[in-house]
Scaffold this active site. Structure first.
Site, mmCIF file in Angstrom:
data_model
loop_
_atom_site.group_PDB
_atom_site.id
_atom_site.type_symbol
_atom_site.label_atom_id
_atom_site.label_comp_id
_atom_site.label_asym_id
_atom_site.label_seq_id
_atom_site.Cartn_x
_atom_site.Cartn_y
_atom_site.Cartn_z
ATOM 1 N N HIS A 13 -78.545 -40.604 -95.588
ATOM 2 C CA HIS A 13 -77.790 -40.077 -96.853
ATOM 3 C C HIS A 13 -76.218 -40.214 -96.457
ATOM 4 C CE1 HIS A 13 -78.589 -36.186 -95.637
ATOM 5 N NE2 HIS A 13 -77.246 -35.816 -96.229
ATOM 6 N N ASP A 17 -73.285 -37.481 -97.779
ATOM 7 C CA ASP A 17 -73.276 -36.131 -98.503
ATOM 8 C C ASP A 17 -72.425 -36.220 -100.037
ATOM 9 O OD1 ASP A 17 -74.470 -34.585 -96.488
ATOM 10 O OD2 ASP A 17 -72.636 -34.063 -95.440
ATOM 11 N N HIS A 42 -76.034 -39.827 -92.450
ATOM 12 C CA HIS A 42 -76.535 -39.365 -91.261
ATOM 13 C C HIS A 42 -77.961 -38.994 -91.566
ATOM 14 C CE1 HIS A 42 -74.638 -36.184 -93.967
ATOM 15 N NE2 HIS A 42 -75.527 -35.450 -93.673
#
Length: 182
Positions: A2, A4, A158
């Site tokens: 994803h 953030d 990440h």
């Protein structure tokens, strides 16, 4: 995988993560480059995706079931939903400083490509998610106590490996405010 808080109109510019307590084994973090992922797409797919937008929705990763069943939990979730309605961002984002193009969709929050039919979007998004996470676009960080990592949230995704339980990992994090993707 994803990026953030892409469910906000102004997702974070980046984040800093500091390792405070680590398990003896596991707990690595992987990052993937949206710039490299975009560059590796065929010219035809780059052309197709440029100018398209996608919906990002917090409910995709934070469904009501994760918040509990008590009335106060429901009220908190409903308030969060009101505070964070779905937003649209470009599928291909331009980095505001480098001018480079980057793939800007993620499995955590992207729910559909707006200009495509639902069927087309449902077929294309998984391909893009899988493409983004190819090993050739990623690095893997094996944390050591005291390590500090900074990443550009505008052009990366990440993934924190969850392979260390029942041990614990304590990380301190700071998030840097961002801007509207274009």
């Amino acid at each position: 995988w994803h990026t953030d808080v892409t469910f906000n109109a102004t997702p974070p510019l980046g984040a800093v993560l500091a390792a405070r307590k680590l398990p003896e084994v596991g707990g690595d973090t992987l990052w993937a480059s949206g710039t490299a992922a975009f560059a590796a797409l065929s010219p035809a797919l780059q052309t197709l995706l440029t100018g398209l937008t996608a919906t990002h929705d917090f409910v995709h990763s934070f469904p009501l079931e994760r918040f509990g069943t008590r009335p106060e939990d429901l009220a908190r979730w409903e308030q969060t939903r009101r505070d964070h309605p779905p937003v649209s961002h470009p599928v291909i984002r331009t980095h505001p400083e480098t001018g480079q193009k980057a793939l800007f969709v993620n499995d955590g929050f992207t729910t559909r490509i707006n200009e495509l039919s639902q069927e087309e979007s449902d077929a294309l998004l998984p391909l893009l998610f899988q493409h983004f996470a190819k090993p050739e676009f990623t690095i893997r960080w094996r944390w050591q106590a005291g390590d500090v990592a900074f990443w550009d949230n505008r052009v990366t995704q990440h993934y924190a490996t969850d392979d260390y339980r029942p041990a614990h990992r304590i990380m301190h994090r700071a998030t840097i405010q961002g801007d509207v993707p274009f």
